[in-house]
Enzyme design. Structure first.
Site, mmCIF file in Angstrom:
data_model
loop_
_atom_site.group_PDB
_atom_site.id
_atom_site.type_symbol
_atom_site.label_atom_id
_atom_site.label_comp_id
_atom_site.label_asym_id
_atom_site.label_seq_id
_atom_site.Cartn_x
_atom_site.Cartn_y
_atom_site.Cartn_z
ATOM 1 N N HIS A 72 1.028 -1.218 0.370
ATOM 2 C CA HIS A 72 0.118 -0.143 -0.302
ATOM 3 C C HIS A 72 1.109 1.261 0.011
ATOM 4 C CE1 HIS A 72 -4.226 -1.837 1.720
ATOM 5 N NE2 HIS A 72 -3.761 -2.229 0.697
ATOM 6 N N TYR A 200 -8.893 5.430 8.396
ATOM 7 C CA TYR A 200 -8.946 5.999 9.509
ATOM 8 C C TYR A 200 -9.690 6.879 9.893
ATOM 9 C CZ TYR A 200 -4.917 3.791 10.360
ATOM 10 O OH TYR A 200 -3.434 2.579 10.083
ATOM 11 N N PRO A 292 -3.253 -0.466 19.376
ATOM 12 C CA PRO A 292 -3.394 -0.453 18.240
ATOM 13 C C PRO A 292 -3.443 0.941 16.662
ATOM 14 C CG PRO A 292 -5.045 -1.207 19.214
ATOM 15 C CD PRO A 292 -4.582 -0.855 19.991
ATOM 16 N N LYS A 296 1.431 -0.939 14.720
ATOM 17 C CA LYS A 296 2.452 -0.777 15.221
ATOM 18 C C LYS A 296 3.523 -1.381 16.248
ATOM 19 C CE LYS A 296 4.084 2.551 12.883
ATOM 20 N NZ LYS A 296 4.801 1.569 12.047
ATOM 21 N N TYR A 384 4.390 6.306 10.151
ATOM 22 C CA TYR A 384 3.742 4.941 10.139
ATOM 23 C C TYR A 384 4.357 3.859 9.031
ATOM 24 C CZ TYR A 384 -0.843 2.461 8.663
ATOM 25 O OH TYR A 384 -1.596 1.865 8.203
HETATM 26 P P1 FAD Z 1 2.670 -12.607 20.655
HETATM 27 O O1 FAD Z 1 1.798 -12.501 19.238
HETATM 28 O O2 FAD Z 1 1.623 -12.152 22.272
HETATM 29 O O3 FAD Z 1 2.894 -13.657 21.440
HETATM 30 C C1 FAD Z 1 3.898 -14.615 22.996
HETATM 31 C C2 FAD Z 1 2.806 -15.990 22.832
HETATM 32 O O4 FAD Z 1 3.872 -16.618 23.721
HETATM 33 C C3 FAD Z 1 2.211 -16.537 22.404
HETATM 34 O O5 FAD Z 1 1.912 -17.472 21.271
HETATM 35 C C4 FAD Z 1 1.539 -16.940 23.889
HETATM 36 O O6 FAD Z 1 0.807 -18.261 23.757
HETATM 37 C C5 FAD Z 1 3.339 -17.880 24.595
HETATM 38 N N1 FAD Z 1 3.234 -17.262 25.920
HETATM 39 C C6 FAD Z 1 3.125 -16.841 26.419
HETATM 40 N N2 FAD Z 1 3.284 -17.060 27.786
HETATM 41 C C7 FAD Z 1 4.082 -18.249 28.037
HETATM 42 C C8 FAD Z 1 4.823 -18.734 29.464
HETATM 43 N N3 FAD Z 1 4.980 -18.776 30.168
HETATM 44 N N4 FAD Z 1 4.973 -20.024 28.063
HETATM 45 C C9 FAD Z 1 5.218 -20.420 27.007
HETATM 46 N N5 FAD Z 1 4.782 -19.499 26.072
HETATM 47 C C10 FAD Z 1 3.930 -18.436 26.857
HETATM 48 N N6 FAD Z 1 -0.996 -4.910 16.273
HETATM 49 C C11 FAD Z 1 -1.031 -4.217 15.223
HETATM 50 O O7 FAD Z 1 -0.168 -3.725 14.701
HETATM 51 N N7 FAD Z 1 -1.959 -4.703 14.708
HETATM 52 C C12 FAD Z 1 -3.220 -5.013 15.120
HETATM 53 O O8 FAD Z 1 -4.125 -5.107 15.121
HETATM 54 C C13 FAD Z 1 -3.410 -5.149 16.696
HETATM 55 N N8 FAD Z 1 -4.604 -6.188 17.400
HETATM 56 C C14 FAD Z 1 -3.931 -6.809 18.729
HETATM 57 C C15 FAD Z 1 -5.080 -7.100 18.617
HETATM 58 C C16 FAD Z 1 -4.733 -7.904 20.208
HETATM 59 C C17 FAD Z 1 -6.454 -8.530 20.760
HETATM 60 C C18 FAD Z 1 -3.739 -7.746 21.003
HETATM 61 C C19 FAD Z 1 -3.265 -8.844 22.302
HETATM 62 C C20 FAD Z 1 -2.450 -7.964 19.906
HETATM 63 C C21 FAD Z 1 -3.010 -6.856 18.747
HETATM 64 N N9 FAD Z 1 -1.814 -6.579 18.560
HETATM 65 C C22 FAD Z 1 -2.304 -5.340 17.481
HETATM 66 C C23 FAD Z 1 -0.199 -6.788 18.562
HETATM 67 C C24 FAD Z 1 0.454 -7.914 18.106
HETATM 68 O O9 FAD Z 1 -0.335 -8.348 17.544
HETATM 69 C C25 FAD Z 1 1.488 -7.792 18.568
HETATM 70 O O10 FAD Z 1 2.678 -6.700 18.814
HETATM 71 C C26 FAD Z 1 2.341 -9.047 18.220
HETATM 72 O O11 FAD Z 1 1.448 -10.262 18.080
HETATM 73 C C27 FAD Z 1 3.584 -9.025 19.456
HETATM 74 O O12 FAD Z 1 4.060 -10.505 18.988
HETATM 75 P P2 FAD Z 1 4.992 -11.477 20.237
HETATM 76 O O13 FAD Z 1 5.994 -12.571 19.381
HETATM 77 O O14 FAD Z 1 6.356 -10.485 20.915
HETATM 78 O O15 FAD Z 1 3.488 -11.739 21.308
HETATM 79 C C1 DHB Z 2 -4.908 -3.094 11.153
HETATM 80 C C2 DHB Z 2 -5.017 -2.597 12.339
HETATM 81 C C3 DHB Z 2 -4.712 -0.868 13.111
HETATM 82 O O1 DHB Z 2 -4.074 -1.012 14.721
HETATM 83 C C4 DHB Z 2 -3.762 -0.539 12.327
HETATM 84 O O2 DHB Z 2 -3.598 1.161 12.430
HETATM 85 C C5 DHB Z 2 -3.545 -0.795 10.503
HETATM 86 C C6 DHB Z 2 -4.537 -1.932 9.748
HETATM 87 C C7 DHB Z 2 -5.108 -4.602 11.046
HETATM 88 O O3 DHB Z 2 -5.582 -5.321 11.584
HETATM 89 O O4 DHB Z 2 -5.979 -4.781 9.588
#
Ligand code: FAD
Ligand code: DHB
Length: 389
Positions: A72, A200, A292, A296, A384
């Site tokens: 995009h 947005y 969110p 980021k 962004y």
């Molecule tokens: P996570 O994806 O949280 O992965 C951590 C992993 O560790 C998980 O699989 C979990 O099961 C595992 N774990 C936890 N505790 C333990 C333990 N004690 N022992 C072993 N394993 C464990 N970001 C965006 O940019 N846009 C979005 O739209 C967006 N929507 C989101 C919606 C939700 C509900 C959430 C919670 C987050 C969202 N995020 C979004 C943020 C983004 O998804 C996260 O920043 C990203 O997943 C980070 O990745 P990570 O691997 O650091 O953590």
């Molecule tokens: C999405 C989530 C966001 O927080 C954003 O700023 C843009 C896109 C998404 O889930 O597609």
């Protein structure tokens, strides 16, 4: 069992770090609390920075993303009936990639399996021992059987609710937090997106975001209050409210359909310092959370992975400890800038009950300025598309 780097958490951060290290000849074991299907069932981020795309390439996992992802070159921003476009390509020369976190994770799992990467699923009671000593280890249980993993280093990639951050003593840890007085209600539907780019929208009824995964998979979000329940929102009510929060020209094009996922997420800014304690390194959501708006979360997890991967690779290649020693400061310097952007963009786009008439005018003035000033748009676009690593 023994490995060089024990990785706690098999989300995107843990899998990407494991894949990159394996390709650099460093042995890892990933410990994941859930099953693979559970991790893949989480609908989360959808917009990837170029830095993330490059890391996926370096990890040998970008083929499907390059084929099926959607670059995009800009985004739409609306306030009331006014909509304007921020042209990322013209302002920064860089696009973003629309490709879901679910797909990123699926590609990383496939790559890990192809290389016989070691992942233990359904681990319980993960406990970190002697992270500040010379011989750390992790103990855990799988289906009631106790296990122990000895390692040189530990990567805490276990998200906000994981054990890694909490393993750092309280007198060492400093935590910074802001909880926002609203959440996001998200819907995924097998319908064509309302526009070819994201929208947005700051409306008087609250924020709305129109996003997408592909030509026939749309992701929409509505600002909601923290006491609302998913069950309170029928699909019909969601679509009706969305139409009221976006300019008429977009509402007229909106194609509605049954939701295939609906969830509410609270909004939070959070940073813990330092991101290293002895031989334990925190990565991604384990160390920081952003609201969110601006997508980021996943992208800042990737920048941590980049710094940690290079630090560990250098250590194992030549004994060079500079990357390891500099990891926390380097990662945090970028994290705080990303926190600022996500906080700014969230504050600009949401309405709150306690917002005064003056606060509202400030929001509108800032949106008018952003709509008309190339300098303001450039600053927004630069953040962004992703700050440099
Ligand atoms: P996570 O994806 O949280 O992965 C951590 C992993 O560790 C998980 O699989 C979990 O099961 C595992 N774990 C936890 N505790 C333990 C333990 N004690 N022992 C072993 N394993 C464990 N970001 C965006 O940019 N846009 C979005 O739209 C967006 N929507 C989101 C919606 C939700 C509900 C959430 C919670 C987050 C969202 N995020 C979004 C943020 C983004 O998804 C996260 O920043 C990203 O997943 C980070 O990745 P990570 O691997 O650091 O953590
Ligand atoms: C999405 C989530 C966001 O927080 C954003 O700023 C843009 C896109 C998404 O889930 O597609």
């Amino acid at each position: 069992m023994k490995t060089q780097v024990a990785i706690i958490g098999g989300g995107p951060s843990g899998l990407l770090l494991s894949q990159l290290l394996h390709r650099a000849g460093v042995d890892t074991v990933v410990l994941e609390r859930k099953t693979k299907d559970y991790v893949l069932g989480r609908i989360r981020a959808g917009v990837l920075e170029q830095g993330f795309v490059s890391l996926m390439k370096e990890a040998g996992c970008a083929d499907r993303m390059e084929r099926d992802g959607f670059p995009h070159e800009g985004t739409q921003i609306a306030f009331g009936e006014t909509a304007f476009r921020v042209d990322f390509a013209a302002l920064t020369g860089t696009p973003v990639m629309v490709y879901g976190q679910t797909e990123v994770t699926r590609d990383l799992y496939a790559a890990r399996e192809q290389m016989d990467g070691k992942i233990e699923y359904e681990v319980e009671n993960v406990t970190i021992h002697d992270a500040d000593g010379d011989a750390p280890c992790v103990t855990y249980a799988v289906h009631g059987q106790e296990r122990r993993l000895d390692c040189d280093f530990l990567a805490g990639c276990d998200g906000f609710h994981g054990v890694s951050r909490k393993s750092i003593p309280e007198d060492v840890r400093r935590e910074y937090e802001k909880v926002y007085p609203y959440g996001w209600l998200g819907v995924l539907s097998e319908t064509p997106p309302v526009d070819h780019e994201l929208l947005y929208s700051n409306s008087e009824r609250g924020f709305a975001l129109c996003s997408m995964r592909n030509e026939n998979l749309s992701r929409y979000y509505l600002q909601c209050s923290l006491d609302e329940k998913v069950e309170d929102w029928s699909d019909a009510a969601f679509w009706e409210e969305l139409k009221r929060r976006i300019p008429q020209q977009f509402a007229d094009k909106l194609v509605t359909g049954p939701s295939i996922e609906k969830s509410i997420a609270p909004l939070r800014s959070f940073v813990t310092e330092p991101m290293r304690w002895g031989r334990l390194f925190l990565c991604g959501d384990a160390a920081h959370i952003v609201p969110p708006t601006g997508a980021k979360g996943l992208n800042s997890a990737a920048s941590d992975v980049h710094y940690l991967y290079h630090a560990l690779k250098d250590f194992y290649a030549s004994g060079d400890e500079r990357g390891i020693d500099g990891y926390s400061a380097k990662a945090l310097a970028r994290v705080w800038k990303v926190e600022r952007f996500s906080w700014w963009f969230s504050s600009l786009m949401h309405r709150t009950a306690d917002q005064s008439a003056f606060d509202h005018r400030m929001q509108m003035a800032e949106l008018e300025f952003l709509a008309s000033s190339e300098a303001a748009q450039r600053a927004m676009a630069e953040n962004y598309v992703g700050l440099p690593y």
